[in-house]
Design a protein around this motif. Structure first.
Motif, PDB file in Angstrom:
ATOM      1  N   LEU A  69       0.680  -1.247  -0.090  1.00 26.02           N
ATOM      2  CA  LEU A  69      -0.026  -0.052  -0.048  1.00 26.02           C
ATOM      3  C   LEU A  69       1.020   1.119  -0.167  1.00 26.02           C
ATOM      4  O   LEU A  69       0.351   2.284   0.130  1.00 26.02           O
ATOM      5  CB  LEU A  69      -1.068   0.155   1.294  1.00 26.02           C
ATOM      6  CG  LEU A  69      -1.997  -1.095   1.496  1.00 26.02           C
ATOM      7  CD1 LEU A  69      -2.732  -0.770   2.731  1.00 26.02           C
ATOM      8  CD2 LEU A  69      -2.929  -1.302  -0.016  1.00 26.02           C
ATOM      9  N   TRP A  70       2.328   0.914  -0.150  1.00 24.01           N
ATOM     10  CA  TRP A  70       3.160   2.377  -0.024  1.00 24.01           C
ATOM     11  C   TRP A  70       2.811   3.093  -1.503  1.00 24.01           C
ATOM     12  O   TRP A  70       2.741   4.241  -1.258  1.00 24.01           O
ATOM     13  CB  TRP A  70       4.236   1.958   0.434  1.00 24.01           C
ATOM     14  CG  TRP A  70       4.727   1.677   1.750  1.00 24.01           C
ATOM     15  CD1 TRP A  70       3.880   1.364   2.704  1.00 24.01           C
ATOM     16  CD2 TRP A  70       5.821   0.823   2.051  1.00 24.01           C
ATOM     17  NE1 TRP A  70       4.335   0.980   3.678  1.00 24.01           N
ATOM     18  CE2 TRP A  70       5.557   0.665   3.365  1.00 24.01           C
ATOM     19  CE3 TRP A  70       7.059   0.721   1.499  1.00 24.01           C
ATOM     20  CZ2 TRP A  70       6.692   0.169   4.340  1.00 24.01           C
ATOM     21  CZ3 TRP A  70       8.314   0.061   2.430  1.00 24.01           C
ATOM     22  CH2 TRP A  70       8.001  -0.344   3.747  1.00 24.01           C
ATOM     23  N   PHE A  71       2.920   2.287  -2.254  1.00 16.45           N
ATOM     24  CA  PHE A  71       2.777   2.995  -3.890  1.00 16.45           C
ATOM     25  C   PHE A  71       1.632   2.217  -4.386  1.00 16.45           C
ATOM     26  O   PHE A  71       1.408   1.096  -4.206  1.00 16.45           O
ATOM     27  CB  PHE A  71       4.216   2.947  -4.644  1.00 16.45           C
ATOM     28  CG  PHE A  71       5.324   3.567  -3.819  1.00 16.45           C
ATOM     29  CD1 PHE A  71       5.372   4.961  -3.931  1.00 16.45           C
ATOM     30  CD2 PHE A  71       5.951   3.069  -3.048  1.00 16.45           C
ATOM     31  CE1 PHE A  71       6.349   5.616  -3.267  1.00 16.45           C
ATOM     32  CE2 PHE A  71       7.053   3.605  -2.310  1.00 16.45           C
ATOM     33  CZ  PHE A  71       7.118   4.761  -2.548  1.00 16.45           C
ATOM     34  N   ASP A  72       1.132   2.820  -5.525  1.00 12.65           N
ATOM     35  CA  ASP A  72       0.076   2.154  -6.271  1.00 12.65           C
ATOM     36  C   ASP A  72       0.643   1.633  -7.524  1.00 12.65           C
ATOM     37  O   ASP A  72       1.739   2.278  -8.008  1.00 12.65           O
ATOM     38  CB  ASP A  72      -1.054   2.991  -6.616  1.00 12.65           C
ATOM     39  CG  ASP A  72      -2.345   2.385  -7.029  1.00 12.65           C
ATOM     40  OD1 ASP A  72      -2.396   1.244  -6.819  1.00 12.65           O
ATOM     41  OD2 ASP A  72      -3.270   3.128  -7.174  1.00 12.65           O
ATOM     42  N   GLY A  73       0.004   0.588  -8.144  1.00 17.61           N
ATOM     43  CA  GLY A  73       0.197   0.203  -9.692  1.00 17.61           C
ATOM     44  C   GLY A  73       0.905  -1.010  -9.560  1.00 17.61           C
ATOM     45  O   GLY A  73       1.349  -1.567  -8.474  1.00 17.61           O
ATOM     46  N   THR A  74       0.838  -1.591 -10.687  1.00 19.71           N
ATOM     47  CA  THR A  74       1.452  -3.026 -11.024  1.00 19.71           C
ATOM     48  C   THR A  74       2.906  -3.195 -10.585  1.00 19.71           C
ATOM     49  O   THR A  74       3.431  -4.172 -10.491  1.00 19.71           O
ATOM     50  CB  THR A  74       0.906  -3.523 -12.281  1.00 19.71           C
ATOM     51  OG1 THR A  74      -0.322  -3.636 -12.434  1.00 19.71           O
ATOM     52  CG2 THR A  74       1.436  -5.041 -12.355  1.00 19.71           C
ATOM     53  N   VAL A  75       3.313  -2.029 -11.099  1.00 22.45           N
ATOM     54  CA  VAL A  75       5.113  -2.093 -10.874  1.00 22.45           C
ATOM     55  C   VAL A  75       5.671  -2.424  -9.680  1.00 22.45           C
ATOM     56  O   VAL A  75       6.647  -3.113  -9.328  1.00 22.45           O
ATOM     57  CB  VAL A  75       5.707  -1.020 -11.639  1.00 22.45           C
ATOM     58  CG1 VAL A  75       7.175  -0.864 -11.684  1.00 22.45           C
ATOM     59  CG2 VAL A  75       5.230  -0.879 -13.304  1.00 22.45           C
ATOM     60  N   TRP A  76       4.955  -1.531  -8.750  1.00 22.23           N
ATOM     61  CA  TRP A  76       5.085  -1.705  -7.371  1.00 22.23           C
ATOM     62  C   TRP A  76       5.002  -3.045  -6.872  1.00 22.23           C
ATOM     63  O   TRP A  76       5.660  -3.763  -5.943  1.00 22.23           O
ATOM     64  CB  TRP A  76       4.579  -0.609  -6.469  1.00 22.23           C
ATOM     65  CG  TRP A  76       4.771  -0.596  -5.094  1.00 22.23           C
ATOM     66  CD1 TRP A  76       3.952  -1.002  -4.095  1.00 22.23           C
ATOM     67  CD2 TRP A  76       6.149  -0.529  -4.156  1.00 22.23           C
ATOM     68  NE1 TRP A  76       4.528  -1.133  -2.835  1.00 22.23           N
ATOM     69  CE2 TRP A  76       5.968  -0.765  -3.051  1.00 22.23           C
ATOM     70  CE3 TRP A  76       7.515  -0.303  -4.827  1.00 22.23           C
ATOM     71  CZ2 TRP A  76       7.074  -0.735  -1.842  1.00 22.23           C
ATOM     72  CZ3 TRP A  76       8.554  -0.231  -3.713  1.00 22.23           C
ATOM     73  CH2 TRP A  76       8.077  -0.567  -2.438  1.00 22.23           C
ATOM     74  N   PHE A  77       3.838  -3.688  -7.157  1.00 24.35           N
ATOM     75  CA  PHE A  77       3.493  -5.013  -6.829  1.00 24.35           C
ATOM     76  C   PHE A  77       4.655  -6.128  -7.059  1.00 24.35           C
ATOM     77  O   PHE A  77       5.128  -6.825  -6.494  1.00 24.35           O
ATOM     78  CB  PHE A  77       2.128  -5.603  -7.261  1.00 24.35           C
ATOM     79  CG  PHE A  77       1.790  -6.838  -7.357  1.00 24.35           C
ATOM     80  CD1 PHE A  77       1.809  -7.453  -5.946  1.00 24.35           C
ATOM     81  CD2 PHE A  77       2.221  -7.782  -8.218  1.00 24.35           C
ATOM     82  CE1 PHE A  77       1.449  -8.895  -5.869  1.00 24.35           C
ATOM     83  CE2 PHE A  77       1.842  -8.939  -8.244  1.00 24.35           C
ATOM     84  CZ  PHE A  77       1.428  -9.669  -6.909  1.00 24.35           C
ATOM     85  N   GLU A  78       5.310  -5.793  -8.367  1.00 26.27           N
ATOM     86  CA  GLU A  78       6.095  -6.831  -8.948  1.00 26.27           C
ATOM     87  C   GLU A  78       7.529  -6.455  -8.337  1.00 26.27           C
ATOM     88  O   GLU A  78       8.148  -7.544  -8.080  1.00 26.27           O
ATOM     89  CB  GLU A  78       6.279  -6.630 -10.311  1.00 26.27           C
ATOM     90  CG  GLU A  78       5.220  -6.733 -11.244  1.00 26.27           C
ATOM     91  CD  GLU A  78       4.811  -8.427 -11.495  1.00 26.27           C
ATOM     92  OE1 GLU A  78       5.525  -9.013 -11.048  1.00 26.27           O
ATOM     93  OE2 GLU A  78       3.651  -8.404 -12.183  1.00 26.27           O
ATOM     94  N   VAL A  79       7.723  -5.410  -7.857  1.00 24.76           N
ATOM     95  CA  VAL A  79       8.828  -5.254  -7.216  1.00 24.76           C
ATOM     96  C   VAL A  79       8.821  -5.847  -5.700  1.00 24.76           C
ATOM     97  O   VAL A  79       9.843  -6.345  -5.359  1.00 24.76           O
ATOM     98  CB  VAL A  79       9.235  -3.531  -6.850  1.00 24.76           C
ATOM     99  CG1 VAL A  79      10.489  -3.296  -6.022  1.00 24.76           C
ATOM    100  CG2 VAL A  79       9.456  -3.019  -8.442  1.00 24.76           C
ATOM    101  N   VAL A  80       7.659  -5.693  -5.062  1.00 22.79           N
ATOM    102  CA  VAL A  80       7.417  -6.322  -3.735  1.00 22.79           C
ATOM    103  C   VAL A  80       7.586  -7.790  -3.716  1.00 22.79           C
ATOM    104  O   VAL A  80       8.205  -8.376  -2.983  1.00 22.79           O
ATOM    105  CB  VAL A  80       6.260  -5.835  -3.111  1.00 22.79           C
ATOM    106  CG1 VAL A  80       5.885  -6.616  -1.773  1.00 22.79           C
ATOM    107  CG2 VAL A  80       6.315  -4.261  -2.789  1.00 22.79           C
ATOM    108  N   TYR A  81       6.785  -8.369  -4.767  1.00 19.69           N
ATOM    109  CA  TYR A  81       6.819  -9.471  -5.153  1.00 19.69           C
ATOM    110  C   TYR A  81       8.492 -10.207  -5.400  1.00 19.69           C
ATOM    111  O   TYR A  81       8.759 -11.233  -4.645  1.00 19.69           O
ATOM    112  CB  TYR A  81       5.945 -10.021  -6.068  1.00 19.69           C
ATOM    113  CG  TYR A  81       5.655 -11.370  -6.053  1.00 19.69           C
ATOM    114  CD1 TYR A  81       4.560 -12.177  -5.426  1.00 19.69           C
ATOM    115  CD2 TYR A  81       6.462 -12.576  -6.765  1.00 19.69           C
ATOM    116  CE1 TYR A  81       4.150 -13.354  -5.481  1.00 19.69           C
ATOM    117  CE2 TYR A  81       6.044 -13.740  -6.790  1.00 19.69           C
ATOM    118  CZ  TYR A  81       4.703 -14.190  -5.897  1.00 19.69           C
ATOM    119  OH  TYR A  81       4.392 -15.495  -5.971  1.00 19.69           O
TER     120      TYR A  81
END
Length: 430
Positions: A69-81
């Motif tokens: 929830l720190w940043f929005d968007g698919t790119v941030w999700f991929e980074v966290v994963y």
């Protein structure tokens, strides 16, 4: 009693048990993330049924942690994963375990707290153990940290001899500062009469403690005072080096105490899991009449091998033995800790039971998580024996590869005559 209290502060007890728990849970989480890679966006990402708005409402209520929830968007999700994958792999091999255990915890909490309905009992166990591993010294054996400490005595007390650790600490501090300035982390929260500690307090506290640990453990931290004392008799009373050594000793004692207390909590957690599971089963009518195991075997969702499930389910005696045996083992296990031999027998039975659940009911990650939790009770003698056998096998493999490399180089020309890479002794040691 006094001797036991002194030992708790002087030594990190159960280093092999802590290491096998670290390896087990890191391996389980890593394999799970790789297995679900094609479905990651549906499970935890933007394509899942649990939307970002629902996750935000839930986090505002329970104050759980998630970096998604720190940043929005698919790119941030991929980074966290991807970071969750890398941190699990780093913790598995024991690379800078102090930092990677925190990153491992962040990866686990970020994904699981964002989509709370994705998972099973195994996810809950991984969730808890990810928190506990942060407070253990789980890299003392069977890790790259331990190998670096053996090769460089200056690194044995901390990360001062390794510039990679300093860079990692600095980068993590910069990222933590960024998200704190953005207001993504709270210091403290007030829910009426209850005051809870925010995640900014926890993460900054860990960051500062690790920095202090490096400062007092860096090469030359205690040698400066010794050198000055030898050159100038009056320098022996100077407080700088002595104070630093005292702080280093105090932190080492506190680290041992926290490690030992956390290991005890892990053991108590495993006993609590089995005790509650067993006593709740006793209250169920299907467990009382010995037929409970029959029903999940005949559900399509829990039948990856229908023929095997049908074979076991067709035997009334087998169903009764499995049902009653499961309850007896789970209820009795906490009481067997007072007898080492009985405990070891039941421990093997529980691990075999979880292996059967993985195969028969198709729950491999739940079973891996429980086996990793059970491993905290494995006897040290067995773990040392298994580690020696694994190390010997790895040494023989490296020796064979080294000799093969020597033969290849010897066919290449006169430069091969000066090569010593094929010496089995060098290969085994280095």
């Amino acid at each position: 009693m006094v001797r036991g209290i002194v030992r708790v502060g002087d030594h990190a007890l159960g280093p092999h048990q802590a290491a096998v728990v670290r390896i087990g849970f890191a391996f389980t989480w890593l394999v799970f993330l790789l297995f679900e890679w094609p479905n990651r966006r549906e499970l935890y990402g933007p394509n899942g049924p649990w939307s970002r708005e629902l996750a935000e409402r839930l986090i505002d209520t329970n104050h759980a942690f998630t970096a998604l929830l720190w940043f929005d968007g698919t790119v941030w999700f991929e980074v966290v994963y991807a970071l969750a994958l890398l941190s699990a792999a780093a913790l598995l091999v024991g690379w800078h375990t102090r930092a990677t255990s925190v990153l491992f915890m962040i990866g686990v909490l970020s994904l699981q707290n964002h989509s709370v309905f994705m998972g099973d009992g195994g996810d809950n166990v991984i969730h808890l153990m990810a928190l506990y591993l942060v407070f253990t010294r789980c890299g003392l054996v069977w890790s790259l940290d331990a190998r670096r400490a053996r090769r460089s005595p200056a690194a044995a007390g901390g990360s001062g001899a390794d510039p990679t650790g300093v860079v990692l600490w600095s980068v993590l501090g910069a990222v933590l500062l960024l998200v704190t300035v953005r207001g993504e982390l709270s210091w403290f929260g007030d829910d009426g009469p209850v005051l809870h500690v925010g995640w900014a307090t926890v993460l900054w506290g860990l960051w500062l403690v690790y920095g202090l640990w490096w400062y007092v453990s860096r090469p030359g931290a205690g040698a400066d005072a010794d050198t000055d004392a030898g050159a100038d008799p009056g320098a022996a009373g100077r407080p700088a080096g002595g104070r630093r050594a005292a702080v280093r000793g105090l932190m080492d004692i506190l680290g041992n105490i926290v490690h030992n207390a956390t290991l005890l909590v892990i053991m108590a957690e495993v006993c609590l899991i089995y005790a509650t599971a067993g006593w709740y089963k006793i209250q169920g009518s299907r467990w009382q009449d010995g037929t409970a195991v029959y029903y999940p075997m005949h559900l399509d969702y829990f039948a990856p091998w229908p023929a095997l499930s049908e074979l076991l389910g067709s035997s009334g005696l087998m169903i009764m033995v499995l049902s009653y045996g499961t309850v007896i083992v789970q209820v009795a296990f906490p009481f067997t800790l007072f007898n080492r031999r009985v405990k070891n027998v039941l421990l093997v039975m529980m691990m075999v039971e979880h292996a059967g659940i993985a195969v028969i009911l198709g729950l491999p990650f739940f079973s891996l998580a429980m086996i990793a939790a059970d491993a905290v009770f494995l006897p040290t003698v067995f773990l040392v024996w298994a580690g020696a056998r694994a190390s010997g096998a790895a040494g023989r493999i490296r020796g064979l590869m080294g000799r093969r490399g020597t033969h290849q180089e010897s066919d290449g020309g006169e430069g091969a005559e000066r090569s010593d890479t094929g010496d089995p002794t060098r290969t085994l040691v280095g």
